[in-house]
Design an enzyme around this catalytic site. Structure first.
Site, PDB file in Angstrom:
ATOM      1  CG  PHE A  12      -1.568   1.266   1.583  1.00  0.00           C
ATOM      2  CD1 PHE A  12      -2.400   1.915   0.682  1.00  0.00           C
ATOM      3  CD2 PHE A  12      -1.360   1.836   2.833  1.00  0.00           C
ATOM      4  CE1 PHE A  12      -3.016   3.110   1.014  1.00  0.00           C
ATOM      5  CE2 PHE A  12      -1.973   3.022   3.175  1.00  0.00           C
ATOM      6  CZ  PHE A  12      -2.801   3.668   2.268  1.00  0.00           C
ATOM      7  CG  LEU A  66       8.305   1.303   2.314  1.00  0.00           C
ATOM      8  CD1 LEU A  66       7.299   1.711   1.229  1.00  0.00           C
ATOM      9  CD2 LEU A  66       8.120   2.152   3.561  1.00  0.00           C
ATOM     10  CB  ALA A  68       7.610  -4.969   7.262  1.00  0.00           C
ATOM     11  CE1 TYR A 134       4.730  -4.503  11.958  1.00  0.00           C
ATOM     12  CE2 TYR A 134       3.286  -3.133  13.318  1.00  0.00           C
ATOM     13  CZ  TYR A 134       4.103  -3.299  12.202  1.00  0.00           C
ATOM     14  OH  TYR A 134       4.297  -2.248  11.342  1.00  0.00           O
ATOM     15  CE  LYS A 138       8.115  -3.012  10.933  1.00  0.00           C
ATOM     16  NZ  LYS A 138       8.861  -2.699   9.698  1.00  0.00           N
ATOM     17  CG  PHE A 160       1.870   7.326  15.522  1.00  0.00           C
ATOM     18  CD1 PHE A 160       1.258   7.055  16.730  1.00  0.00           C
ATOM     19  CD2 PHE A 160       3.224   7.667  15.531  1.00  0.00           C
ATOM     20  CE1 PHE A 160       1.963   7.112  17.927  1.00  0.00           C
ATOM     21  CE2 PHE A 160       3.940   7.732  16.713  1.00  0.00           C
ATOM     22  CZ  PHE A 160       3.309   7.450  17.923  1.00  0.00           C
ATOM     23  CG  ASN A 161      -2.759   2.968  13.102  1.00  0.00           C
ATOM     24  OD1 ASN A 161      -1.704   2.353  13.176  1.00  0.00           O
ATOM     25  ND2 ASN A 161      -3.856   2.564  13.710  1.00  0.00           N
TER      26      ASN A 161
END
Length: 292
Positions: A12, A66, A68, A134, A138, A160-161
């Site tokens: 994404f 990115l 992951a 998760y 990280k 953050f989200n």
């Protein structure tokens, strides 16, 4: 042209970021676990030989990592560590083995490393307390990557989200939007008493571009707006956008015992480095997602 390699370019974030950077004159290359094509290479980051082959051919000026396992409910625990932790150190070791001298390497960590801190706003000075695999994978990545700060020009980000068009529907906001698009009468959710930032993917892309171009290295930086919203507020906004009220029910299967209650990040350090970055309202983000 400035060559930038994005690992996980099919993701994404990778999809949006590649197009964004191209608009600003970057020559964008990518790695994918599933597909290859023009400027896109098959690469499994858990296999260092794959990484060495790609880096040797591209010799990128910049790297944005990115790739992951990013879905916290992913079932195979070992994947979190083999991909998120070991995969990242494989990449850094490959740069060193090849003697490459990139201008900047950005490693995407996650705000979940903070865990439950019992604070309204989380800043980079806090000691991480990850509450799930998760977040732990990280944080392990961050600890190991910091050992390369004296060898490579690294920045570590804690996003953050964030959300937007094209995000997978097992993530919260696309899931909610789909229920409204399908005119469902009932939606089943998990923990309702949570607050999260849900930033715009375009805001995140601009942050990455600015971080590539700033002089900072050897830093850990939140990608945050310091603007959390509760889950029930999101439902209320969607009720108004869609023109009807959906019924919310709690499904015990979706309730996580280790759920972090509030994730709101301090944007102070970020904006000190790159300047203030504005973004669309959350209502505009939701409208863009429901109208496609």
């Amino acid at each position: 042209m400035k060559k930038v390699l994005i690992t996980g370019i099919d993701s994404f974030t990778g999809n949006h970021l590649s197009k964004y950077l191209e608009k600003y004159g970057y020559s964008v290359y990518g790695t994918s676990l599933f597909n290859s094509g023009e400027k896109k290479y098959l690469c499994d980051i858990t296999k260092k030989d794959d990484i060495l082959k790609v880096l040797k051919e591209i010799k990128p000026d910049y790297l944005i990592h990115l790739s992951a396992i990013s879905f916290a409910a992913h079932e195979n625990i070992q994947d979190f560590y083999s991909v998120n932790t070991v995969g990242t150190t494989n990449i850094l070791d490959a740069f060193l083995e090849l003697g490459l001298n990139p201008k900047k390497i950005i490693l995407a960590s996650s705000a979940t490393v903070y865990g439950n801190q019992n604070k309204e706003v989380l800043d980079e000075s806090l000691c991480p307390k990850p509450a799930n695999h998760y977040g732990a994978s990280k944080y392990a990545m961050e600890c190991l990557a910091s050992g390369y700060f004296d060898k490579l020009p690294i920045l570590i980000t804690r996003p953050f989200n964030y959300t937007g068009i094209g995000q997978a529907e097992h993530f919260l906001i696309p899931k909610i939007v789909k229920y409204f698009k399908d005119k469902k009468e009932i939606i089943e959710l998990g923990n309702l008493d949570v607050k999260r930032e849900f930033n715009d993917i375009n805001f995140v892309c601009e942050v990455y571009k600015e971080l590539l171009e700033c002089e900072a290295i050897s830093e850990i930086i939140n990608i945050a707006s310091q603007n959390p919203i509760s889950l029930l507020e999101i439902i209320d906004k969607m009720n108004k956008i869609a023109g009807y009220n959906i019924k919310v029910e709690v499904n015990p299967a979706f309730v996580r015992k280790d759920e972090i209650k509030t994730l709101c990040g301090s944007s102070k350090k970020l904006f000190e480095l790159v300047g203030s970055i504005k973004q669309r309202t959350f209502e505009d983000i939701l409208r863009s997602m429901i109208e496609i």
